[in-house]
Design a protein around this motif. Structure first.
Motif, PDB file in Angstrom:
ATOM      1  N   ASP A  30       0.950  -1.248   0.212  1.00  0.00           N
ATOM      2  CA  ASP A  30      -0.015  -0.296   0.075  1.00  0.00           C
ATOM      3  C   ASP A  30       0.974   1.297  -0.073  1.00  0.00           C
ATOM      4  O   ASP A  30       0.487   2.324   0.559  1.00  0.00           O
ATOM      5  CB  ASP A  30      -0.904   0.063   1.019  1.00  0.00           C
ATOM      6  N   SER A  31       2.035   1.173  -0.620  1.00  0.00           N
ATOM      7  CA  SER A  31       2.889   2.428  -0.605  1.00  0.00           C
ATOM      8  C   SER A  31       3.516   2.593  -1.999  1.00  0.00           C
ATOM      9  O   SER A  31       4.766   3.141  -2.109  1.00  0.00           O
ATOM     10  CB  SER A  31       3.886   2.240   0.625  1.00  0.00           C
ATOM     11  N   ASN A  32       3.055   2.175  -3.029  1.00  0.00           N
ATOM     12  CA  ASN A  32       3.634   2.096  -4.296  1.00  0.00           C
ATOM     13  C   ASN A  32       3.782   3.385  -4.965  1.00  0.00           C
ATOM     14  O   ASN A  32       4.503   3.680  -5.812  1.00  0.00           O
ATOM     15  CB  ASN A  32       3.326   1.086  -5.222  1.00  0.00           C
ATOM     16  N   TYR A  33       2.865   4.475  -4.569  1.00  0.00           N
ATOM     17  CA  TYR A  33       2.824   5.877  -5.070  1.00  0.00           C
ATOM     18  C   TYR A  33       3.658   6.692  -3.801  1.00  0.00           C
ATOM     19  O   TYR A  33       3.153   6.568  -2.820  1.00  0.00           O
ATOM     20  CB  TYR A  33       1.335   6.310  -5.078  1.00  0.00           C
ATOM     21  N   ARG A  34       4.470   7.281  -4.451  1.00  0.00           N
ATOM     22  CA  ARG A  34       5.318   8.454  -3.549  1.00  0.00           C
ATOM     23  C   ARG A  34       5.137   9.704  -3.917  1.00  0.00           C
ATOM     24  O   ARG A  34       5.258   9.909  -5.340  1.00  0.00           O
ATOM     25  CB  ARG A  34       6.684   7.960  -3.614  1.00  0.00           C
ATOM     26  N   VAL A  50       3.869  13.402  -8.134  1.00  0.00           N
ATOM     27  CA  VAL A  50       3.750  11.863  -7.526  1.00  0.00           C
ATOM     28  C   VAL A  50       4.626  11.114  -8.613  1.00  0.00           C
ATOM     29  O   VAL A  50       4.906  11.413  -9.719  1.00  0.00           O
ATOM     30  CB  VAL A  50       2.173  11.636  -7.570  1.00  0.00           C
ATOM     31  N   ILE A  51       5.076   9.959  -8.149  1.00  0.00           N
ATOM     32  CA  ILE A  51       5.553   8.903  -8.859  1.00  0.00           C
ATOM     33  C   ILE A  51       5.542   7.537  -8.263  1.00  0.00           C
ATOM     34  O   ILE A  51       5.281   7.582  -7.150  1.00  0.00           O
ATOM     35  CB  ILE A  51       7.407   9.178  -8.791  1.00  0.00           C
ATOM     36  N   ILE A  52       5.338   6.712  -9.395  1.00  0.00           N
ATOM     37  CA  ILE A  52       4.905   5.434  -8.811  1.00  0.00           C
ATOM     38  C   ILE A  52       6.367   4.695  -8.744  1.00  0.00           C
ATOM     39  O   ILE A  52       7.300   4.475  -9.457  1.00  0.00           O
ATOM     40  CB  ILE A  52       4.164   4.548  -9.844  1.00  0.00           C
ATOM     41  N   ARG A  53       6.537   3.889  -7.750  1.00  0.00           N
ATOM     42  CA  ARG A  53       7.701   3.210  -7.084  1.00  0.00           C
ATOM     43  C   ARG A  53       8.138   2.227  -8.220  1.00  0.00           C
ATOM     44  O   ARG A  53       7.581   1.281  -8.891  1.00  0.00           O
ATOM     45  CB  ARG A  53       7.361   2.433  -5.905  1.00  0.00           C
ATOM     46  N   GLY A  54       9.380   2.407  -8.574  1.00  0.00           N
ATOM     47  CA  GLY A  54      10.061   1.651  -9.764  1.00  0.00           C
ATOM     48  C   GLY A  54       9.547   1.814 -11.265  1.00  0.00           C
ATOM     49  O   GLY A  54       9.762   0.928 -12.027  1.00  0.00           O
ATOM     50  N   GLY A 102      -4.031   5.517  -6.397  1.00  0.00           N
ATOM     51  CA  GLY A 102      -4.569   5.305  -8.008  1.00  0.00           C
ATOM     52  C   GLY A 102      -4.241   6.697  -8.772  1.00  0.00           C
ATOM     53  O   GLY A 102      -4.100   7.649  -8.004  1.00  0.00           O
ATOM     54  N   TRP A 103      -4.137   6.608 -10.092  1.00  0.00           N
ATOM     55  CA  TRP A 103      -3.809   7.756 -10.793  1.00  0.00           C
ATOM     56  C   TRP A 103      -4.878   8.816 -10.684  1.00  0.00           C
ATOM     57  O   TRP A 103      -4.433   9.869 -10.468  1.00  0.00           O
ATOM     58  CB  TRP A 103      -3.612   7.171 -12.191  1.00  0.00           C
ATOM     59  N   ILE A 104      -6.115   8.381 -10.633  1.00  0.00           N
ATOM     60  CA  ILE A 104      -7.112   9.550 -10.699  1.00  0.00           C
ATOM     61  C   ILE A 104      -6.857  10.339  -9.083  1.00  0.00           C
ATOM     62  O   ILE A 104      -7.270  11.572  -9.125  1.00  0.00           O
ATOM     63  CB  ILE A 104      -8.367   9.140 -10.826  1.00  0.00           C
ATOM     64  N   LYS A 105      -6.682   9.871  -8.122  1.00  0.00           N
ATOM     65  CA  LYS A 105      -6.852  10.417  -6.726  1.00  0.00           C
ATOM     66  C   LYS A 105      -5.460  10.736  -6.070  1.00  0.00           C
ATOM     67  O   LYS A 105      -5.545  10.758  -5.303  1.00  0.00           O
ATOM     68  CB  LYS A 105      -7.589   9.400  -5.888  1.00  0.00           C
ATOM     69  N   TRP A 106      -4.370  10.679  -6.871  1.00  0.00           N
ATOM     70  CA  TRP A 106      -3.202  10.942  -6.431  1.00  0.00           C
ATOM     71  C   TRP A 106      -3.197  12.276  -5.973  1.00  0.00           C
ATOM     72  O   TRP A 106      -2.211  12.407  -4.686  1.00  0.00           O
ATOM     73  CB  TRP A 106      -2.096  10.849  -7.437  1.00  0.00           C
ATOM     74  N   THR A 110      -5.957  12.367   1.914  1.00  0.00           N
ATOM     75  CA  THR A 110      -6.555  11.236   2.485  1.00  0.00           C
ATOM     76  C   THR A 110      -6.316   9.744   2.090  1.00  0.00           C
ATOM     77  O   THR A 110      -6.662   8.832   2.669  1.00  0.00           O
ATOM     78  CB  THR A 110      -8.068  11.570   2.715  1.00  0.00           C
ATOM     79  N   GLU A 111      -5.677   9.648   0.686  1.00  0.00           N
ATOM     80  CA  GLU A 111      -5.676   8.516   0.307  1.00  0.00           C
ATOM     81  C   GLU A 111      -4.126   8.054   0.393  1.00  0.00           C
ATOM     82  O   GLU A 111      -3.758   6.744  -0.059  1.00  0.00           O
ATOM     83  CB  GLU A 111      -5.900   8.662  -1.623  1.00  0.00           C
ATOM     84  N   TYR A 112      -3.334   8.608   1.223  1.00  0.00           N
ATOM     85  CA  TYR A 112      -2.052   8.337   1.545  1.00  0.00           C
ATOM     86  C   TYR A 112      -2.168   7.707   3.132  1.00  0.00           C
ATOM     87  O   TYR A 112      -2.573   8.387   3.841  1.00  0.00           O
ATOM     88  CB  TYR A 112      -0.928   9.321   1.412  1.00  0.00           C
ATOM     89  N   HIS A 113      -1.163   6.476   3.315  1.00  0.00           N
ATOM     90  CA  HIS A 113      -1.162   5.921   4.636  1.00  0.00           C
ATOM     91  C   HIS A 113       0.048   6.335   5.251  1.00  0.00           C
ATOM     92  O   HIS A 113      -0.178   6.261   6.541  1.00  0.00           O
ATOM     93  CB  HIS A 113      -1.049   4.409   4.299  1.00  0.00           C
ATOM     94  N   TYR A 114       0.980   6.857   4.825  1.00  0.00           N
ATOM     95  CA  TYR A 114       2.482   7.050   5.373  1.00  0.00           C
ATOM     96  C   TYR A 114       2.506   8.549   4.918  1.00  0.00           C
ATOM     97  O   TYR A 114       2.552   8.800   3.843  1.00  0.00           O
ATOM     98  CB  TYR A 114       3.178   6.095   5.123  1.00  0.00           C
ATOM     99  N   TRP A 115       3.157   9.175   6.039  1.00  0.00           N
ATOM    100  CA  TRP A 115       3.542  10.496   5.928  1.00  0.00           C
ATOM    101  C   TRP A 115       4.963  10.781   6.567  1.00  0.00           C
ATOM    102  O   TRP A 115       5.277  10.354   7.537  1.00  0.00           O
ATOM    103  CB  TRP A 115       2.793  11.644   6.787  1.00  0.00           C
ATOM    104  N   GLY A 116       5.979  11.649   6.178  1.00  0.00           N
ATOM    105  CA  GLY A 116       6.776  12.248   6.797  1.00  0.00           C
ATOM    106  C   GLY A 116       6.728  13.218   7.634  1.00  0.00           C
ATOM    107  O   GLY A 116       5.593  13.685   7.884  1.00  0.00           O
ATOM    108  N   GLN A 117       7.475  13.803   8.441  1.00  0.00           N
ATOM    109  CA  GLN A 117       7.501  14.862   9.379  1.00  0.00           C
ATOM    110  C   GLN A 117       7.486  16.120   8.920  1.00  0.00           C
ATOM    111  O   GLN A 117       7.018  16.910   9.245  1.00  0.00           O
ATOM    112  CB  GLN A 117       8.564  14.816  10.329  1.00  0.00           C
ATOM    113  N   GLY A 118       7.758  16.209   7.447  1.00  0.00           N
ATOM    114  CA  GLY A 118       7.653  17.645   6.689  1.00  0.00           C
ATOM    115  C   GLY A 118       9.103  18.436   6.759  1.00  0.00           C
ATOM    116  O   GLY A 118      10.033  18.067   7.794  1.00  0.00           O
TER     117      GLY A 118
END
Length: 125
Positions: A30-34, A50-54, A102-106, A110-118
């Protein structure tokens, strides 16, 4: 779980450049979109790039197209945001995020599960 650590923020004059880095601790299903988001005081968090992993698939917000470039080092599991021709309106806290929107909602945070500290980016005019 994925931990994201950003670096590279700072202060720069308008027209200058900065490069942000985001190192991820792991890969999960669940982390392939960065993505990079930013949030200025009093404003909502907005998607920047946004970039897709790999892969080489990338997309950008209209406000940064032609100025910002997102890239990745797959071996280091690190994503970069090269920011050129910076403007005062680019001033914000920049966050790295990972998810599977997904590409439409990037653009939706709210669609992202993981966040950095900024990391803070300040552009003076």
């Amino acid at each position: 779980q994925v931990q994201l650590v950003e670096s590279g923020g700072g202060s720069v004059q308008a027209g200058g450049s900065l490069r942000l880095s985001c190192a991820a601790s792991a890969d999960t299903y669940d982390s392939n979109y960065r993505a990079w988001f930013r949030q200025a005081p009093g404003k909502e968090r907005e998607g920047v790039a946004v970039i897709i992993r790999g892969s080489s698939y990338t997309d950008y917000a209209d406000s940064v197209k032609g100025r910002f470039t997102i890239s990745q080092d797959n071996a280091k599991n690190t994503v970069y945001l090269q920011m050129n021709s910076l403007k005062a309106e680019d001033t914000a806290m920049y966050y790295c995020a990972a998810g599977s929107p997904g590409w439409i909602k990037w653009l939706a945070p709210t669609e992202y599960h993981y966040w950095g500290q900024g990391t803070q980016v300040t552009v003076s005019s």
